[in-house]
Design an enzyme around this catalytic site. Structure first.
Site, PDB file in Angstrom:
ATOM      1  N   LYS A  96      -1.823  15.443  -7.864  1.00  0.00           N
ATOM      2  CA  LYS A  96      -3.138  14.689  -8.463  1.00  0.00           C
ATOM      3  C   LYS A  96      -4.080  14.353  -7.573  1.00  0.00           C
ATOM      4  O   LYS A  96      -3.755  14.103  -6.316  1.00  0.00           O
ATOM      5  CB  LYS A  96      -2.493  13.648  -9.378  1.00  0.00           C
ATOM      6  CG  LYS A  96      -2.282  12.462  -8.880  1.00  0.00           C
ATOM      7  CD  LYS A  96      -1.482  11.278  -9.961  1.00  0.00           C
ATOM      8  CE  LYS A  96      -1.210  10.241  -9.009  1.00  0.00           C
ATOM      9  NZ  LYS A  96      -0.141   9.094 -10.048  1.00  0.00           N
ATOM     10  N   TYR A 152     -28.382  -3.744  10.241  1.00  0.00           N
ATOM     11  CA  TYR A 152     -29.088  -4.490   9.410  1.00  0.00           C
ATOM     12  C   TYR A 152     -28.491  -5.966   9.252  1.00  0.00           C
ATOM     13  O   TYR A 152     -27.548  -6.291   9.535  1.00  0.00           O
ATOM     14  CB  TYR A 152     -28.437  -3.961   7.937  1.00  0.00           C
ATOM     15  CG  TYR A 152     -29.301  -2.541   7.555  1.00  0.00           C
ATOM     16  CD1 TYR A 152     -30.446  -2.627   7.478  1.00  0.00           C
ATOM     17  CD2 TYR A 152     -28.709  -1.400   7.483  1.00  0.00           C
ATOM     18  CE1 TYR A 152     -31.185  -1.370   7.271  1.00  0.00           C
ATOM     19  CE2 TYR A 152     -29.180  -0.405   7.172  1.00  0.00           C
ATOM     20  CZ  TYR A 152     -30.598  -0.172   7.206  1.00  0.00           C
ATOM     21  OH  TYR A 152     -31.321   0.970   6.618  1.00  0.00           O
TER      22      TYR A 152
HETATM   23  C1  LIG Z   1       0.928   9.085  -9.712  1.00  0.00           C
HETATM   24  C2  LIG Z   1       2.262   9.251 -10.456  1.00  0.00           C
HETATM   25  C3  LIG Z   1       3.434   9.465  -9.688  1.00  0.00           C
HETATM   26  C4  LIG Z   1       3.505   9.259  -8.127  1.00  0.00           C
HETATM   27  O1  LIG Z   1       3.514   8.024  -7.834  1.00  0.00           O
HETATM   28  P1  LIG Z   1       3.734   7.637  -6.166  1.00  0.00           P
HETATM   29  O2  LIG Z   1       3.927   6.236  -6.109  1.00  0.00           O
HETATM   30  O3  LIG Z   1       2.391   8.084  -5.433  1.00  0.00           O
HETATM   31  O4  LIG Z   1       4.867   8.521  -5.818  1.00  0.00           O
HETATM   32  C5  LIG Z   1       4.587   9.553 -10.302  1.00  0.00           C
HETATM   33  N1  LIG Z   1       4.676   9.659 -11.735  1.00  0.00           N
HETATM   34  C6  LIG Z   1       3.400   9.572 -12.568  1.00  0.00           C
HETATM   35  C7  LIG Z   1       3.223   9.650 -13.881  1.00  0.00           C
HETATM   36  C8  LIG Z   1       2.075   9.260 -11.794  1.00  0.00           C
HETATM   37  O5  LIG Z   1       0.853   9.261 -12.293  1.00  0.00           O
END
Ligand SMILES: *Cc1c(COP(=O)(O)O)cnc(C)c1O
Length: 393
Positions: A41, A267
């Protein structure tokens, strides 16, 4: 192309070899037969979802995870054929694209399941789904009670293949008791479904932290993101895996300038030069996420003391109050305020510095302009970001 390469002033280096290594490391700690879902993702946590997906699938992942259907569609259009689980609930109407692109929806309510089943019937196909169970994250999913309540209605929906069921941990790295509480709720639901003859080929609960800490929770599959990208989840110290850094943010010196003792920089004139030196100007700023840091709530008094010491240090211009970039393998402190697109560093003590010299930035991957080009490397290990940088942020 080569002109473009040499005139480039900011780029992100991505080491696909390191990602492959990290995938292999994670696979080593999985119980026999446990599948790996690679979470890609947010554009593969900023690494490029497609590139990461290819490497992960080539090294043993059997499923991919994304938040939005659009992310899954992009992967399909680039030729990825592996199953893709979409984490977030579908909006009414999105069933059509989910089916068209053979995405695997997560279902959080009866209404979603019904719309999906109807869409599948219209197409005359069946669709694999994963039921999302809410056990303490407080975001999406059926509570175990609501799942049991509408079980008969769900079972009556045609066209759905009950492939998976999962829940998501809220504090796997830090809160053992709560994690077990979530796990037990999930397992109780599974047991009650099993007693009715309902079984799922893919039951999954572990994110990165839980994959490392709770092998007994691996079930049929784990969903790993963070570890693939070379980071240990915050709060985990001892790890059974050795990870490699996958991502580094680079720029070049675009200007060098002598500065004399007593003059001020940037700045607000917040920084006064303590001795004659040479300053390098870098074409990065908070627009690129550089120097932007989110202050989390301190984890405890020691943490709070560290943050306060850092702020005090930066007020008095002490070295540990600054943050640093790396030039020719040496640390150069940022001086003055980071601007929107320009930053100034002191390179007075660093040899062989010239306009065009590459600079390694200690940037977290959280905020980053999408306009920064990515450069992929297959096998070499990019300069590992030294530990010092970790402490700086
Ligand atoms: C993002 C996500 C993961 C992965 O999490 P990590 O801690 O980065 O491994 C797993 N399951 C779901 C539903 C997620 O949204």
């Amino acid at each position: 192309m080569s002109d473009y390469q040499s005139s480039k002033t900011r780029w992100v280096r991505i080491n696909l070899g390191a990602i492959a290594h990290n995938v292999a490391q994670v696979s080593r700690v999985l119980r026999p037969g446990v599948k790996l879902l690679a979470v890609v993702k947010a554009d593969g946590y900023g690494h490029g979802a497609l590139q990461v997906a290819r490497v992960a699938l080539a090294h043993g992942a059997s499923m991919l995870g994304v938040t939005h259907p659009e992310e899954g569609i992009k992967l399909r259009e680039s030729g990825i054929t592996a199953p893709i689980l979409v984490f977030r609930p579908l909006l009414p109407g999105e069933e059509e694209v989910a089916l068209e692109y053979r995405l695997t929806p997560s279902l959080s309510s009866f209404e979603q399941a019904k719309l999906l089943a109807e869409a599948a019937r219209r197409r005359g196909i069946r669709v694999a789904v994963h039921w999302k169970i809410e056990t303490g994250m407080g975001r999406t999913g059926f509570t175990p009670a609501s799942f049991k309540d509408c079980l008969d209605q769900l079972l009556a929906l045609p066209g759905l293949i009950w492939e998976g069921i999962y829940t998501h941990f809220a504090a796997a790295a830090g809160d053992r008791e709560f994690t077990y509480h979530q796990f037990h709720q999930f397992v109780e639901l599974l047991e009650s479904l099993e007693s009715k003859g309902i079984k799922f080929p893919i039951r999954h609960v572990c994110n990165s932290a839980a994959t490392l800490l709770y092998p007994e929770m691996h079930l049929d599959m784990v969903r790993v993101g963070t570890l693939l990208y070379g980071q240990l989840p915050a709060g985990i110290k001892d790890s059974p895996v050795t990870l490699r850094e996958t991502w580094s943010f680079w720029t070049r010196i675009i200007h060098l300038q002598r500065a004399s003792r007593g003059s001020t920089i940037g700045y607000g004139r917040t920084y006064r030069i303590p001795r004659d030196t040479v300053l390098a100007i870098l074409p990065v700023g908070y627009h690129d996420g550089f120097g932007v840091d989110v202050f989390p709530r301190p984890a405890g008094l020691i943490d709070l003391a560290k943050i306060l010491a850092k702020i005090a240090g930066s007020y008095f211009g002490l070295p540990w109050g600054s943050f640093y970039v790396q030039v020719n393998g040496r640390y150069a402190p940022v001086v003055g305020r980071v601007g929107m697109e320009l930053t100034c560093v002191d390179v007075g003590t660093i040899p062989d510095v010239s306009v065009g010299t590459p600079v390694l930035l200690p940037s977290r991957r959280t905020v980053l302009s999408e306009t920064i080009p990515r450069v992929y490397e297959e096998s070499q290990v990019v300069t590992d970001i030294p530990e010092k940088d970790e402490k700086i942020f």
